[in-house]
Motif scaffolding. Structure first.
Motif, PDB file in Angstrom:
ATOM      1  N   GLN A 349       0.980  -1.151   0.161  1.00 23.47           N
ATOM      2  CA  GLN A 349       0.123   0.092   0.013  1.00 23.47           C
ATOM      3  C   GLN A 349       0.997   1.267   0.035  1.00 23.47           C
ATOM      4  O   GLN A 349       2.013   1.324   0.690  1.00 23.47           O
ATOM      5  N   ASP A 422      -1.442  -5.161  -9.862  1.00 27.73           N
ATOM      6  CA  ASP A 422      -1.116  -3.814  -9.390  1.00 27.73           C
ATOM      7  C   ASP A 422      -2.838  -3.052  -9.597  1.00 27.73           C
ATOM      8  O   ASP A 422      -3.535  -3.347 -10.280  1.00 27.73           O
ATOM      9  N   GLU A 423      -2.958  -1.765  -8.764  1.00 23.49           N
ATOM     10  CA  GLU A 423      -4.156  -1.173  -8.580  1.00 23.49           C
ATOM     11  C   GLU A 423      -5.374  -1.924  -8.610  1.00 23.49           C
ATOM     12  O   GLU A 423      -6.415  -1.953  -9.165  1.00 23.49           O
ATOM     13  N   GLY A 425      -7.390  -2.144  -6.027  1.00 24.51           N
ATOM     14  CA  GLY A 425      -8.445  -1.497  -5.522  1.00 24.51           C
ATOM     15  C   GLY A 425      -9.464  -0.980  -6.764  1.00 24.51           C
ATOM     16  O   GLY A 425     -10.449  -0.561  -6.569  1.00 24.51           O
ATOM     17  N   ASP A 426      -8.846  -0.695  -7.983  1.00 29.44           N
ATOM     18  CA  ASP A 426      -9.746  -0.230  -9.017  1.00 29.44           C
ATOM     19  C   ASP A 426     -10.224  -1.489  -9.939  1.00 29.44           C
ATOM     20  O   ASP A 426     -10.956  -1.052 -11.033  1.00 29.44           O
ATOM     21  N   CYS A 461      -0.186  -8.047  -4.190  1.00 26.35           N
ATOM     22  CA  CYS A 461      -1.087  -6.891  -4.818  1.00 26.35           C
ATOM     23  C   CYS A 461      -0.465  -5.584  -4.385  1.00 26.35           C
ATOM     24  O   CYS A 461       0.143  -5.403  -3.473  1.00 26.35           O
ATOM     25  N   THR A 463      -2.039  -1.213  -4.280  1.00 29.84           N
ATOM     26  CA  THR A 463      -2.907  -0.316  -4.423  1.00 29.84           C
ATOM     27  C   THR A 463      -2.587   0.893  -3.805  1.00 29.84           C
ATOM     28  O   THR A 463      -1.787   1.164  -2.872  1.00 29.84           O
ATOM     29  N   CYS A 465      -5.156   3.053  -3.308  1.00 38.54           N
ATOM     30  CA  CYS A 465      -6.403   3.336  -2.623  1.00 38.54           C
ATOM     31  C   CYS A 465      -6.558   2.944  -1.247  1.00 38.54           C
ATOM     32  O   CYS A 465      -5.666   2.011  -0.633  1.00 38.54           O
TER      33      CYS A 465
END
Length: 618
Positions: A349, A422-423, A425-426, A461, A463, A465
């Motif tokens: 994160q 990657d990303e 959260g999107d 992973c 993010t 976010c």
């Protein structure tokens, strides 16, 4: 080239378009020649250009046709986007005809550019849009700047653009990289940034796919070997068949010389001399250092690593990952590595640009699967409507437009190695249950049927976010969060770094190539708050290298303009959530650092979301 005062450009336009005289010396010759071409083609200078973007399906098809270019350019676009976000500008990638494939950067200026149709899915060829940096660079075959009123059509006078062509190893134009900002702001380094990025993209074309010829990597400066600054020449049967721009410039060649120039015309010793001695002498008597990479060696190297993944981003070329981790981060990496080795997922994160992918690659390189594939997937960048097919794969005929042989999918290409999402959260909410099921069962069934496949990969992973907030708002499933976040590693923002001076020095060392930062320049670099974090800082340092000569001492005056202004005042939120001593620039930078998310920016600044909306007039 210094920016011409707009009143002089206005006089030149009146002279040319109203009186029909040639304002020679008033505007650059390339601009004048473009105006003449536009007139001859029948464009009316007082017309309002009608530009409509392609429908979504056609834009996706356009991007898929240029998938390799996007893959090779992705790392540079990421770096330039961070710089653009902090300088009220945007960076664009087009195909060889001027169709815009991608646009990133400052959210506010993206909106303003969209008002004149400078957006993905619109063709900015000179024939369609008149004089502009993208289209005119294509016609001229070289880097071009077009500022304000130098554009053919008056509505485009709000733009200041710098564009450079991108060529493949055979000298064919494959795209254009463009840096665009408001005409009212002088973008002093835009053309240098675009050229440097294009050099790196062209250099990446040689990483794979040139196995039919012998590659010669060389330069008279040893320090540039192994970087995008090296010359690369490809020979087949004694004939030059491939080259990058640096290699051509080393010998004063043009793109048209590819396929014509002979080895004997360039060198006075056989290629074996490079293999034996690590150097060659050219016909001018210069000694060039380098290495010869024969076809067989390259085939063996390619087989030793994973097959390239279309959407997987290339490794970040500079700086080396080991140079950016503090002692505390090294300890964090060690803990995260042990978790991965135990078969548990790790979640990284941090804000955009803090080096999440660099950390993920470091975990891969230090782990037991270092020799296995590393597949990086940007969940926010996969084409809408094709995300499921690209991730999970599909069988032949699974849907209209599916490849004849089907596709294994990105998850299966990570087999035996590390999968980096990657990303995360999107990721669309509708797709999250499918991913959760695959992660739970470690088994995958491609779209359209087919035999289930057992999966074996380590999972990392990342993010930017706040996933807790996303779960509270129903945008991210809590069961998926607990499946991917067995261990969380937070990457701090650059402004939180206690010793930024030491960090700048560590990042500068592998880039400098005998250049030196003055004490004042180092102080300015260390004092800046870097809303784009490490990505923006590294992009800035690369720019300083590109715009200076070896052995130069870089003074504070040579730094980008945004580093020379006074430091922004501290944020002092009042008890009612209003803004007291905060400048608009601070607010814009916070919004850019949060990728345009107003809620996150307001939280970072400690103010009310509605207040931030009103002040920025969003």
């Amino acid at each position: 080239m210094a920016q011409l005062p707009q009143h002089r450009v206005g006089n030149a336009r009146r002279s040319f378009f109203e009186r029909g005289t040639l304002p020679v010396g008033t505007v650059p010759d390339a601009i004048l020649q473009s105006w003449r071409r536009c007139q001859r083609s029948g464009l009316a200078v007082d017309a309002q250009p009608q530009l409509e973007p392609l429908p979504g399906a056609n834009l996706r098809e356009l991007r898929e046709r240029h998938e390799r270019l996007w893959h090779l350019a992705r790392a540079e676009l990421d770096g330039l986007a961070a710089h653009a976000a902090s300088t009220d500008s945007i960076v664009l990638l087009t195909d060889e005809s001027g169709w815009i494939l991608n646009a990133e950067g400052n959210a506010g200026f993206l909106d303003r550019a969209g008002r004149v149709a400078l957006m993905p899915g619109v063709c900015w060829s000179e024939a369609a849009v008149g004089t502009n940096a993208i289209g005119t660079a294509i016609v001229e075959g070289r880097a071009i700047e077009v500022r304000g009123g130098e554009h053919f059509f008056a509505p485009h006078g709000i733009l200041s653009c710098a564009a450079t062509p991108i060529h493949d190893p055979h000298g064919q134009l494959v795209g254009v990289l463009d840096f665009t900002g408001p005409a009212s702001v002088q973008q002093m380094h835009a053309l240098g940034l675009a050229r440097l990025a294009a050099n790196r993209i062209e250099h990446r074309f040689f990483e794979n796919g040139m196995d039919s010829c012998e590659l010669l990597r060389l330069h008279h400066d040893r320090a540039l070997l192994g970087t995008a600054g090296e010359g690369v020449l490809g020979f087949r049967n004694g004939r030059l068949v491939a080259a990058n721009g640096v290699g051509l410039r080393l010998f004063g060649l043009e793109r048209g010389d590819i396929g014509r120039a002979s080895y004997e015309a360039l060198f006075d010793a056989p290629l074996s001399r490079m293999r034996d001695d690590g150097m060659l002498q050219d016909r001018s008597g210069r000694i060039l250092h380098g290495q010869l990479e024969a076809s067989a060696a390259r085939v063996a190297r390619t087989q030793a690593v994973s097959v390239p993944v279309p959407q997987a981003r290339p490794a970040l070329p500079l700086p080396a990952a080991g140079t950016v981790f503090s002692a505390a981060q090294e300890q964090q990496l060690g803990r995260a590595g042990r978790v991965l080795e135990a078969g548990l997922p790790v979640l990284l994160q941090g804000e955009t640009g803090t080096g999440k992918e660099v950390a993920a690659r470091a975990l891969h390189a230090r782990g037991s699967r270092a020799g296995k594939p590393f597949v990086a997937v940007n969940c926010a960048a996969l084409p809408e409507g094709l995300i499921e097919a690209e991730l999970f794969g599909y069988e032949e005929g699974a849907f209209t437009g599916a490849r004849r042989q089907g596709s294994p999918g990105l998850l299966r290409q990570a087999q035996g190695g590390v999968l980096f999402l990657d990303e995360i959260g999107d990721m669309p909410l509708a797709l999250q249950p499918r991913l959760l099921r695959v992660l739970q069962d470690r088994e995958l069934s491609p779209l359209g049927g087919g035999k289930p496949v057992k999966l074996d990969f380590m999972l990392v992973c990342a993010t930017h976010c706040d996933l807790q907030q996303a779960m509270d708002e129903g945008r991210f499933r809590s069961d998926l969060y607990y499946r991917i976040a067995d261990h969380v590693m937070r990457l701090p923002a650059l402004r939180e770094e206690a010793d930024r001076t030491a960090l700048v020095q560590a990042l500068w060392a592998p880039l400098a190539q005998q250049r030196t930062l003055s004490d004042q320049a180092l102080q300015k670099l260390a004092a800046y708050h870097w809303p784009g974090n490490l990505r923006q800082l590294v992009a800035c340092l690369r720019t300083l290298v590109a715009l200076s000569e070896p052995t130069a001492v870089i003074a504070a005056e040579g730094l980008p303009e945004y580093l020379l202004v006074a430091s922004p005042p501290a944020v002092v939120p009042a008890g009612d959530g209003s803004l007291q001593e905060m400048t608009l620039e601070v607010m814009r930078q916070a919004l850019a650092a949060c990728d345009g998310n107003v809620s996150q920016a307001a939280k970072r600044l400690g103010v009310n979301r509605s207040t931030l909306y009103r002040r920025l007039k969003l």
